[in-house]
Design a protein around this motif. Sequence first.
Motif, PDB file in Angstrom:
ATOM      1  N   ARG A 120     -35.063  42.140  23.565  1.00 41.30           N
ATOM      2  CA  ARG A 120     -35.803  42.946  22.577  1.00 41.30           C
ATOM      3  C   ARG A 120     -35.210  42.797  21.186  1.00 41.30           C
ATOM      4  N   ARG A 121     -33.977  42.317  21.125  1.00 42.28           N
ATOM      5  CA  ARG A 121     -33.293  42.173  19.831  1.00 42.28           C
ATOM      6  C   ARG A 121     -33.429  40.780  19.239  1.00 42.28           C
ATOM      7  N   ALA A 122     -34.215  39.904  19.866  1.00 38.13           N
ATOM      8  CA  ALA A 122     -34.324  38.513  19.407  1.00 38.13           C
ATOM      9  C   ALA A 122     -34.709  38.437  17.926  1.00 38.13           C
ATOM     10  N   ASN A 123     -35.648  39.259  17.494  1.00 43.79           N
ATOM     11  CA  ASN A 123     -36.036  39.250  16.074  1.00 43.79           C
ATOM     12  C   ASN A 123     -34.894  39.707  15.181  1.00 43.79           C
ATOM     13  N   ASP A 124     -34.156  40.710  15.614  1.00 42.93           N
ATOM     14  CA  ASP A 124     -33.010  41.195  14.827  1.00 42.93           C
ATOM     15  C   ASP A 124     -31.918  40.132  14.742  1.00 42.93           C
ATOM     16  N   VAL A 125     -31.684  39.448  15.865  1.00 43.00           N
ATOM     17  CA  VAL A 125     -30.669  38.390  15.886  1.00 43.00           C
ATOM     18  C   VAL A 125     -31.091  37.265  14.942  1.00 43.00           C
ATOM     19  N   PHE A 126     -32.368  36.898  14.982  1.00 43.16           N
ATOM     20  CA  PHE A 126     -32.856  35.852  14.072  1.00 43.16           C
ATOM     21  C   PHE A 126     -32.687  36.288  12.621  1.00 43.16           C
ATOM     22  N   THR A 127     -33.015  37.528  12.311  1.00 41.44           N
ATOM     23  CA  THR A 127     -32.875  38.027  10.938  1.00 41.44           C
ATOM     24  C   THR A 127     -31.413  37.985  10.499  1.00 41.44           C
ATOM     25  N   SER A 128     -30.509  38.392  11.362  1.00 39.59           N
ATOM     26  CA  SER A 128     -29.079  38.334  11.041  1.00 39.59           C
ATOM     27  C   SER A 128     -28.636  36.895  10.806  1.00 39.59           C
ATOM     28  N   PHE A 129     -29.068  36.003  11.687  1.00 39.04           N
ATOM     29  CA  PHE A 129     -28.743  34.582  11.545  1.00 39.04           C
ATOM     30  C   PHE A 129     -29.257  34.055  10.210  1.00 39.04           C
ATOM     31  N   LYS A 130     -30.521  34.340   9.921  1.00 44.76           N
ATOM     32  CA  LYS A 130     -31.157  33.856   8.693  1.00 44.76           C
ATOM     33  C   LYS A 130     -30.421  34.370   7.457  1.00 44.76           C
ATOM     34  N   GLU A 131     -30.088  35.661   7.448  1.00 42.67           N
ATOM     35  CA  GLU A 131     -29.400  36.240   6.282  1.00 42.67           C
ATOM     36  C   GLU A 131     -28.000  35.645   6.107  1.00 42.67           C
ATOM     37  N   LEU A 132     -27.291  35.437   7.216  1.00 38.22           N
ATOM     38  CA  LEU A 132     -25.976  34.797   7.127  1.00 38.22           C
ATOM     39  C   LEU A 132     -26.093  33.364   6.628  1.00 38.22           C
ATOM     40  N   LEU A 133     -27.082  32.652   7.120  1.00 32.51           N
ATOM     41  CA  LEU A 133     -27.294  31.281   6.674  1.00 32.51           C
ATOM     42  C   LEU A 133     -27.611  31.248   5.184  1.00 32.51           C
ATOM     43  N   PHE A 134     -28.514  32.123   4.736  1.00 29.74           N
ATOM     44  CA  PHE A 134     -28.845  32.189   3.308  1.00 29.74           C
ATOM     45  C   PHE A 134     -27.625  32.566   2.477  1.00 29.74           C
ATOM     46  N   PHE A 135     -26.784  33.474   2.987  1.00 34.45           N
ATOM     47  CA  PHE A 135     -25.563  33.865   2.290  1.00 34.45           C
ATOM     48  C   PHE A 135     -24.677  32.644   2.051  1.00 34.45           C
ATOM     49  N   PHE A 136     -24.430  31.874   3.109  1.00 34.68           N
ATOM     50  CA  PHE A 136     -23.579  30.702   2.965  1.00 34.68           C
ATOM     51  C   PHE A 136     -24.233  29.624   2.109  1.00 34.68           C
ATOM     52  N   GLN A 137     -25.562  29.539   2.118  1.00 34.89           N
ATOM     53  CA  GLN A 137     -26.256  28.605   1.224  1.00 34.89           C
ATOM     54  C   GLN A 137     -26.032  29.001  -0.229  1.00 34.89           C
ATOM     55  N   ARG A 138     -26.097  30.296  -0.523  1.00 36.11           N
ATOM     56  CA  ARG A 138     -25.847  30.761  -1.897  1.00 36.11           C
ATOM     57  C   ARG A 138     -24.405  30.479  -2.308  1.00 36.11           C
ATOM     58  N   LEU A 147     -23.096  28.237  12.395  1.00 37.87           N
ATOM     59  CA  LEU A 147     -24.147  29.227  12.635  1.00 37.87           C
ATOM     60  C   LEU A 147     -25.341  28.605  13.355  1.00 37.87           C
ATOM     61  N   TRP A 148     -25.745  27.403  12.927  1.00 36.99           N
ATOM     62  CA  TRP A 148     -26.852  26.720  13.606  1.00 36.99           C
ATOM     63  C   TRP A 148     -26.500  26.448  15.062  1.00 36.99           C
ATOM     64  N   GLU A 149     -25.268  26.026  15.313  1.00 36.61           N
ATOM     65  CA  GLU A 149     -24.843  25.736  16.684  1.00 36.61           C
ATOM     66  C   GLU A 149     -24.840  27.006  17.541  1.00 36.61           C
ATOM     67  N   ILE A 150     -24.313  28.086  16.990  1.00 35.47           N
ATOM     68  CA  ILE A 150     -24.281  29.363  17.710  1.00 35.47           C
ATOM     69  C   ILE A 150     -25.695  29.848  18.000  1.00 35.47           C
ATOM     70  N   TYR A 151     -26.556  29.829  16.983  1.00 36.04           N
ATOM     71  CA  TYR A 151     -27.922  30.322  17.170  1.00 36.04           C
ATOM     72  C   TYR A 151     -28.698  29.433  18.133  1.00 36.04           C
ATOM     73  N   SER A 152     -28.515  28.128  18.032  1.00 37.44           N
ATOM     74  CA  SER A 152     -29.198  27.205  18.948  1.00 37.44           C
ATOM     75  C   SER A 152     -28.780  27.471  20.390  1.00 37.44           C
ATOM     76  N   GLY A 153     -27.491  27.691  20.604  1.00 33.87           N
ATOM     77  CA  GLY A 153     -27.003  28.014  21.942  1.00 33.87           C
ATOM     78  C   GLY A 153     -27.580  29.324  22.445  1.00 33.87           C
ATOM     79  N   TYR A 154     -27.670  30.285  21.559  1.00 36.58           N
ATOM     80  CA  TYR A 154     -28.255  31.580  21.911  1.00 36.58           C
ATOM     81  C   TYR A 154     -29.703  31.404  22.340  1.00 36.58           C
ATOM     82  N   MET A 155     -30.457  30.627  21.575  1.00 41.25           N
ATOM     83  CA  MET A 155     -31.867  30.419  21.899  1.00 41.25           C
ATOM     84  C   MET A 155     -32.022  29.649  23.209  1.00 41.25           C
TER      85      MET A 155
END
Length: 82
Positions: free
Chosen positions: A55-73, A37-45
């Motif tokens: 215009r969706r950059a904030n939404d993409v970040f939120t999705s990334f963050k929630e997925l990352l938190f999910f896998f952390q849990r 996920l970090w690699e995908i998001y870093s490439g996206y950025m």
Amino acid sequence: MNTQPNAESLDSRHLAYGREVAELLSQSSAASWMNDLWEIYSGYMAAQTELGHSRRANDVFTSFKELLFFFQRIEKGRMMGE
């Protein structure tokens, strides 16, 4: 008409979600998914310079963050279960 799911259908849905998560984690560990996920998001950025403002950059970040938190849990739960 009652549009609320009954307890049985909710339980069935949760079981189905659990099977999907188990299938996902059978392919790679939660830690591996987080690295990907970090690699995908870093490439996206990095590509945003070439792609221009999204215009969706904030939404993409939120999705990334929630997925990352999910896998952390998931990873935390796995570590606690050992």
